[in-house]
Design an enzyme around this catalytic site. Structure first.
Site, PDB file in Angstrom:
ATOM      1  NE  ARG A 233      -4.440  -0.830   0.354  1.00  0.00           N
ATOM      2  CZ  ARG A 233      -4.806  -1.692  -0.588  1.00  0.00           C
ATOM      3  NH1 ARG A 233      -4.006  -1.971  -1.593  1.00  0.00           N
ATOM      4  NH2 ARG A 233      -5.996  -2.271  -0.533  1.00  0.00           N
ATOM      5  CG  HIS A 281      -2.815   0.139  -6.777  1.00  0.00           C
ATOM      6  ND1 HIS A 281      -3.164   0.819  -5.641  1.00  0.00           N
ATOM      7  CD2 HIS A 281      -2.926  -1.178  -6.454  1.00  0.00           C
ATOM      8  CE1 HIS A 281      -3.487  -0.040  -4.672  1.00  0.00           C
ATOM      9  NE2 HIS A 281      -3.347  -1.273  -5.158  1.00  0.00           N
TER      10      HIS A 281
END
Lengths: 318, 318
Positions: A233, A281
Site C-alpha cells: 500500500r 497499482h
C-alpha cells in the site's frame, strides 16, 4: 434478502453496474442493489459487498450480517469510524495470489538481471556484456508472510534466490530464514538486498518504509545498493525519503506499484526518476468474476450456518 | 599429460589466462597450456578445452582423447571441417540452466505484464491502469525441450502459464502439451502466443526463425500479436524478417539475446526498435569456476576409464 453493493473510485471493468450483473448471475434468488442508484429497504440488507465504501452508509443497515471487501486490503473500509460490528471479510483467492507472485517475480528478476541498465545501454546502442551474478548471490527479503508472501517465496526459492521473511508473529517456512516482530526487524533488514513489501496498511505499518528503515538494509550485496519493491500500500511509504535515499545511494533502485496519493500526481519526481519503475497499482489486478464467485459462495455458506473464511481481525487491521 | 586451452573472442572474465589459472587449480598434476602463448608438445596433449577454437588447431594433436567446449552451444566447434574424431563434450550444468530459466521467466513475464507499455506510460507520466489478463490466458511455446527447455517449463507452469513444447524427437513432460518433428511444428506454432527459442544451431535449424515461421504463430491470443524470445543462437534468426514482421504486425514484440552478428552492429534497426529488447548475449552467462570444475571432474573420470557425459552427437549437431 438484499445484497447491497457500494463500489467507489474504480475503473470501467470494476463499474458498479458490472458488479451488479455478476452478483445477480451468481445469486439469482437474492436482490442485488447498488447504493445510491436504486431504492432498497435498509432493513432487508443482509450482506454488503464494498470497495472504498461511503463512510456512514454501512452503519445504516440494522440487519447486516457481514461485509465483503472486494480487494485484499481493507484499510479503506476500516477508515470508517462508524463501521458496524459484523464480520468484515477480505479477498484471498488463488488468482489474486498468482498475479502478485508474477509482479514480485518479474520485479525481483528485473533488478537482479539489471534490466534498467540494459535498456539504457540499448538506447545508446552499447553492447555491454557485463558479468551477471547467480541468483544464489542475492538475498530477497519478503516483508509479510501471509498468502502472498508465502507464494512469492516459493517461486523465488525455485529460481535459486536466498529468501528470508519477516512477519509480525513468528512463522516458519521451508527454505526461508524467518524473522518476526520489532525485535527481529533489524536483523531481517541487515540480511536483505531486495526488499519486497507485502504487508497490510495498519496504524502500526503506516510510514514504516522511511529513511530509518532503508538505512538498515544490507550494503554488502552484489547489487551495490539495496532495492525496494512495494506492492503493498502507498501509505506504507514516505516518498520524500525514497527519493532522497535513491539520490544519496542509500537505495539503489525501486519498483513501486502503490503511492501515497493515487493516481501518482504529475508533480511527483518518482515518475521520471531513472532508477524507479512506476506501475499504476495493477500488480495484482483481481479477476472480478473470480471475486464475485468467491463472495457469492461465502454468502451461500453463511446462509447455511457455515463459518466465513478470511475474516479480518480488527484489532490488527487485517 | 597436457590440457590445451584454445579460448578466443571472449571478454575479461573469460580471458585465457584466468581459465588457465582455474584449470591449474583444479588439476594440479596436469600441465595446462594456452594455445599460441606457450610452447607445448603436440603429442603430449590429451585433452583440449575450447571456446571458438582456431580452425585446424585441434587436428594437429595426434593423441587427443576428448574436446571440452566451454559453453552450451557447439556450433563454433563443429564449423571446423578438420575437427578430429574424438568425443566433443558440451557444458550442461545446473548453474547455466538456472540462469537461462531466469532470462526466460523474466522476458515471458515482461511481455505478459506489458512492461514496455508501462515504461512508455511512465516516461509520459500517464497512469494507465489497463486490465491485465491472468497467466492462464497466455500460451508459451518452448522450442527445444533439452535441459534448458524443461527447466524453464517447470517455472512457467508454476506461474500459471499454459505451456507447450516442440522438440525434434517426441518427448513427454508433465503438464506440457508436446509436439515433435516437422509434422508437429505447425500445430505447435498455431497454439503459441509467446515463442521461446532454446534450440541448438545446426544446419537443420539455421535461419528457421523467419517470416514463414512467424506467420504460423497464434493470432487469436490476448497479447494481440505473438512475441518472439530468442535465447538460443543468432544464426537461428533472419533479422530482416523479424523487423519486417514487427512492422507489419505479424510479430508484436521480441526479446533477443543473440544476433546474426555479435556484437550487434550499430547499423542494426533492432537497437532502437520500440518493441525489441536487446540484451548482449548474456542470457546465461556461465559461471567460469563452475564450468572449470565440471570439465576437470570429467577429465578425472575419463582417466579412470569412466564414460564422458554430455557428448555431442555430430550427426545431429548437438
Amino acid at each position: 434478502m438484499t445484497l447491497l453493493l457500494d463500489i467507489n473510485g474504480a475503473d470501467d471493468s470494476w463499474s458498479p453496474v458490472r458488479w451488479q450483473a455478476r452478483f445477480q448471475a451468481e445469486l439469482p434468488h437474492v436482490r442485488v442493489a447498488r447504493a445510491g442508484s436504486e431504492t432498497y429497504t435498509a432493513d432487508e440488507v443482509r450482506y454488503a459487498a464494498v470497495w472504498k465504501p461511503t463512510p456512514g452508509l454501512l452503519a445504516q443497515l440494522p440487519n447486516l450480517k457481514a461485509i465483503f471487501n472486494l480487494g485484499a486490503g481493507v484499510d479503506a473500509v476500516l477508515a470508517d469510524a462508524t463501521l458496524p460490528d459484523v464480520p468484515l471479510v477480505r479477498v484471498v483467492n488463488a488468482d489474486l495470489t498468482r498475479r502478485m507472485t508474477e509482479y514480485v517475480t518479474l520485479h525481483v528478476l528485473l533488478h537482479h538481471r539489471r534490466l534498467p541498465m540494459m535498456l539504457a545501454a540499448q538506447r545508446e546502442k552499447r553492447w555491454d556484456a557485463k558479468d551477471q551474478w547467480a541468483a544464489r548471490a542475492v538475498r530477497v527479503g519478503l516483508m509479510g508472510l501471509g498468502e502472498l508472501g508465502r507464494d512469492a517465496a516459493d517461486v523465488l526459492l525455485r529460481l535459486g534466490f536466498r529468501v528470508s521473511g519477516w512477519s509480525r508473529n513468528a512463522k516458519t517456512l521451508a527454505g526461508v530464514t524467518t524473522y518476526s516482530g520489532a525485535a527481529g526487524l533489524d536483523a531481517f533488514l541487515g540480511a536483505t538486498d531486495i526488499l519486497v513489501v507485502l504487508v497490510p496498511l495498519t496504524p502500526a505499518t503506516r510510514g514504516m518504509l522511511n529513511r530509518n528503515l532503508f538505512g538498515k538494509l544490507a550494503r554488502d550485496g552484489v547489487l551495490g545498493a539495496p532495492v525496494l519493491i512495494n506492492a503493498g500500500r502507498g501509505g506504507l511509504q514516505v516518498e520524500a525519503d525514497i527519493l532522497a535515499c535513491l539520490d544519496d545511494g542509500t537505495l539503489g533502485a525501486a519498483s513501486l506499484d502503490v503511492f501515497e496519493k493515487e493516481p501518482l500526481p504529475a508533480t511527483s519526481a518518482l515518475w521520471l526518476h531513472p532508477r524507479v519503475i512506476v506501475t499504476p497499482h495493477n500488480a495484482a489486478d483481481s479477476d472480478a468474476d473470480e471475486i464475485a464467485r468467491a463472495v457469492a459462495t461465502q454468502i451461500q455458506w453463511h446462509d447455511r450456518g457455515e463459518p466465513l473464511l478470511h475474516v479480518v481481525d480488527r484489532s490488527l487491521g487485517y
